[in-house]
Design a protein around this motif. Sequence first.
Motif, mmCIF file in Angstrom:
data_model
loop_
_atom_site.group_PDB
_atom_site.id
_atom_site.type_symbol
_atom_site.label_atom_id
_atom_site.label_comp_id
_atom_site.label_asym_id
_atom_site.label_seq_id
_atom_site.Cartn_x
_atom_site.Cartn_y
_atom_site.Cartn_z
ATOM 1 N N LEU A 19 0.831 -1.203 0.000
ATOM 2 C CA LEU A 19 0.000 0.000 0.000
ATOM 3 C C LEU A 19 0.866 1.254 0.000
ATOM 4 N N GLU A 20 1.878 1.293 0.851
ATOM 5 C CA GLU A 20 2.767 2.457 0.903
ATOM 6 C C GLU A 20 3.533 2.630 -0.412
ATOM 7 N N LEU A 21 3.946 1.518 -1.000
ATOM 8 C CA LEU A 21 4.677 1.578 -2.267
ATOM 9 C C LEU A 21 3.783 2.152 -3.367
ATOM 10 N N ILE A 22 2.553 1.679 -3.451
ATOM 11 C CA ILE A 22 1.624 2.153 -4.473
ATOM 12 C C ILE A 22 1.322 3.631 -4.280
ATOM 13 N N LEU A 23 1.087 4.038 -3.032
ATOM 14 C CA LEU A 23 0.795 5.446 -2.774
ATOM 15 C C LEU A 23 1.984 6.341 -3.111
ATOM 16 N N SER A 24 3.200 5.801 -3.000
ATOM 17 C CA SER A 24 4.389 6.609 -3.295
ATOM 18 C C SER A 24 4.542 6.888 -4.781
ATOM 19 N N ASP A 25 4.014 6.002 -5.624
ATOM 20 C CA ASP A 25 4.125 6.188 -7.075
ATOM 21 C C ASP A 25 3.025 5.360 -7.753
ATOM 22 N N PRO A 26 1.798 5.883 -7.766
ATOM 23 C CA PRO A 26 0.672 5.114 -8.333
ATOM 24 C C PRO A 26 0.887 4.723 -9.787
ATOM 25 N N ASP A 27 1.518 5.583 -10.577
ATOM 26 C CA ASP A 27 1.715 5.266 -11.987
ATOM 27 C C ASP A 27 2.611 4.047 -12.171
ATOM 28 N N GLN A 28 3.634 3.949 -11.342
ATOM 29 C CA GLN A 28 4.568 2.827 -11.500
ATOM 30 C C GLN A 28 4.077 1.549 -10.831
ATOM 31 N N TYR A 29 3.403 1.678 -9.684
ATOM 32 C CA TYR A 29 3.087 0.491 -8.895
ATOM 33 C C TYR A 29 1.587 0.207 -8.764
ATOM 34 N N GLY A 30 0.760 1.038 -9.328
ATOM 35 C CA GLY A 30 -0.682 0.870 -9.155
ATOM 36 C C GLY A 30 -1.206 -0.475 -9.608
ATOM 37 N N HIS A 31 -0.549 -1.111 -10.582
ATOM 38 C CA HIS A 31 -1.008 -2.410 -11.082
ATOM 39 C C HIS A 31 -0.915 -3.511 -10.025
ATOM 40 N N MET A 32 -0.218 -3.246 -8.891
ATOM 41 C CA MET A 32 -0.014 -4.268 -7.858
ATOM 42 C C MET A 32 -1.101 -4.242 -6.783
ATOM 43 N N ILE A 33 -2.118 -3.404 -6.962
ATOM 44 C CA ILE A 33 -3.064 -3.190 -5.872
ATOM 45 C C ILE A 33 -3.817 -4.465 -5.485
ATOM 46 N N SER A 34 -4.134 -5.312 -6.443
ATOM 47 C CA SER A 34 -4.878 -6.529 -6.110
ATOM 48 C C SER A 34 -4.054 -7.483 -5.245
ATOM 49 N N THR A 35 -2.729 -7.345 -5.285
ATOM 50 C CA THR A 35 -1.874 -8.208 -4.459
ATOM 51 C C THR A 35 -2.073 -7.919 -2.975
ATOM 52 N N ILE A 36 -2.482 -6.700 -2.638
ATOM 53 C CA ILE A 36 -2.769 -6.382 -1.237
ATOM 54 C C ILE A 36 -3.864 -7.298 -0.721
ATOM 55 N N GLU A 37 -4.936 -7.417 -1.480
ATOM 56 C CA GLU A 37 -6.020 -8.326 -1.088
ATOM 57 C C GLU A 37 -5.505 -9.753 -0.951
ATOM 58 N N GLN A 38 -4.718 -10.198 -1.913
ATOM 59 C CA GLN A 38 -4.201 -11.565 -1.878
ATOM 60 C C GLN A 38 -3.369 -11.819 -0.625
ATOM 61 N N PHE A 39 -2.553 -10.836 -0.237
ATOM 62 C CA PHE A 39 -1.693 -11.021 0.934
ATOM 63 C C PHE A 39 -2.511 -11.079 2.224
ATOM 64 N N TYR A 40 -3.510 -10.211 2.368
ATOM 65 C CA TYR A 40 -4.349 -10.289 3.566
ATOM 66 C C TYR A 40 -5.121 -11.604 3.606
ATOM 67 N N MET A 41 -5.595 -12.054 2.457
ATOM 68 C CA MET A 41 -6.300 -13.338 2.419
ATOM 69 C C MET A 41 -5.359 -14.490 2.803
ATOM 70 N N LYS A 42 -4.110 -14.402 2.370
ATOM 71 C CA LYS A 42 -3.140 -15.431 2.727
ATOM 72 C C LYS A 42 -2.877 -15.427 4.234
ATOM 73 N N ALA A 43 -2.757 -14.233 4.823
ATOM 74 C CA ALA A 43 -2.559 -14.149 6.275
ATOM 75 C C ALA A 43 -3.726 -14.796 7.012
ATOM 76 N N LEU A 44 -4.946 -14.555 6.539
ATOM 77 C CA LEU A 44 -6.127 -15.137 7.178
ATOM 78 C C LEU A 44 -6.201 -16.638 6.938
ATOM 79 N N GLU A 45 -5.758 -17.091 5.784
ATOM 80 C CA GLU A 45 -5.733 -18.521 5.497
ATOM 81 C C GLU A 45 -4.785 -19.245 6.457
ATOM 82 N N ILE A 46 -3.640 -18.651 6.724
ATOM 83 C CA ILE A 46 -2.692 -19.245 7.681
ATOM 84 C C ILE A 46 -3.272 -19.193 9.085
#
Length: 355
Positions: free
Chosen positions: A271-298
């Motif tokens: 999230l911090e990376l995307i906010l620092s440069d949305p044009d360069q990193y904005g495509h990674m936003i869905s990975t945030i959801e995936q990571f939280y889901m993985k934490a909950l799965e564990i």
Amino acid sequence: MKPTISLVMIVKNEERTLLRCLESASKYVDEIIIVDTGSKDQTIEIARDFGARIYHFQWVDDFSAARNYALDQTSCDWCLVLDADEYISNDSYDTIRTFISKGPAIGKVKRIDDFSGSDGINHEITYISRLFPASCRYVGMIHEQIVSELPRIQVNVEIQHDGYLQQTKSDRNIPILLKAIDLNPGDSYYHYQIAKEYRGIEDHEHSFHYFKSAYQAMNRMEGYAASIIINYLYSIIASRHLEEGIAVIQNEQEFMFDYPDFYFVSALYLLELILSDPDQYGHMISTIEQFYMKALEIGETEKEGSVVGTGSFAAHYNLGVYYEVTGDLVKANEQYELAAVYDYRPALDRLELYK
């Protein structure tokens, strides 16, 4: 004859917490050894009220020297070591007595460290060697360790520790740790410990520097290796050295596959990376959801360095925030509800806004 056990402590100006500690532990031991290194308050008087044998030691900037002097004073077969800002929180009598009756080994107790986070008080799990035969001795001038070839076994003794909330000892600890690093420049442990000290006083630049050094020096066989990786990522966020985090996450997913904390902090980092440069990193936003889901799965674990909530309520809440920000209010509300089951205040507050 039944084996005997001493409570062994070194103290200095501990009147705020010593009573609580001794009340929690005195019923489990046959004697109490207190070594004072220069108290000016009521510490010694409190110890005397518990029938402790009190000794004095001239402080020489070496915790092992003080601890080993204290161990030299015991007349028992076994030792239980506590600090004054710790206390035993579960019924441990049978556990302790059974353990010491089975023969020589090192007992690793579970310590729950309280520390301040952005959402209030957080709780981190560590396992430390605190129950051992009286012949054992420490090495290391700070964050000292028992040196022994005996097997190390987790025992069901739970210790609460709130000393990190006070942050009154960094002025003492940091110079000793710097000296230890000078003597052991390639030792990841001292870099790790000093990084935590700097984090405690919110010196994020120094904290980042030493977490990075610890990360580069570790071999992943250390019991604290996962904690280094997780806290390195937190330090990257706090110090804004965001460019450092991508490689860490990419390189450590296999090693950290069953740590909810890793996926939790990785989501925060992205999230911090995307906010620092949305044009360069904005495509990674869905990975945030995936990571939280993985934490909950564990889910929640009892692993070394794990923070309570990263596999449950905190992950549910942060995932709710993610859904809210991305416009899915139904899913956001579902996640807030799941976090609220744990009586998690940020989630309860968020749900109030929905009413």
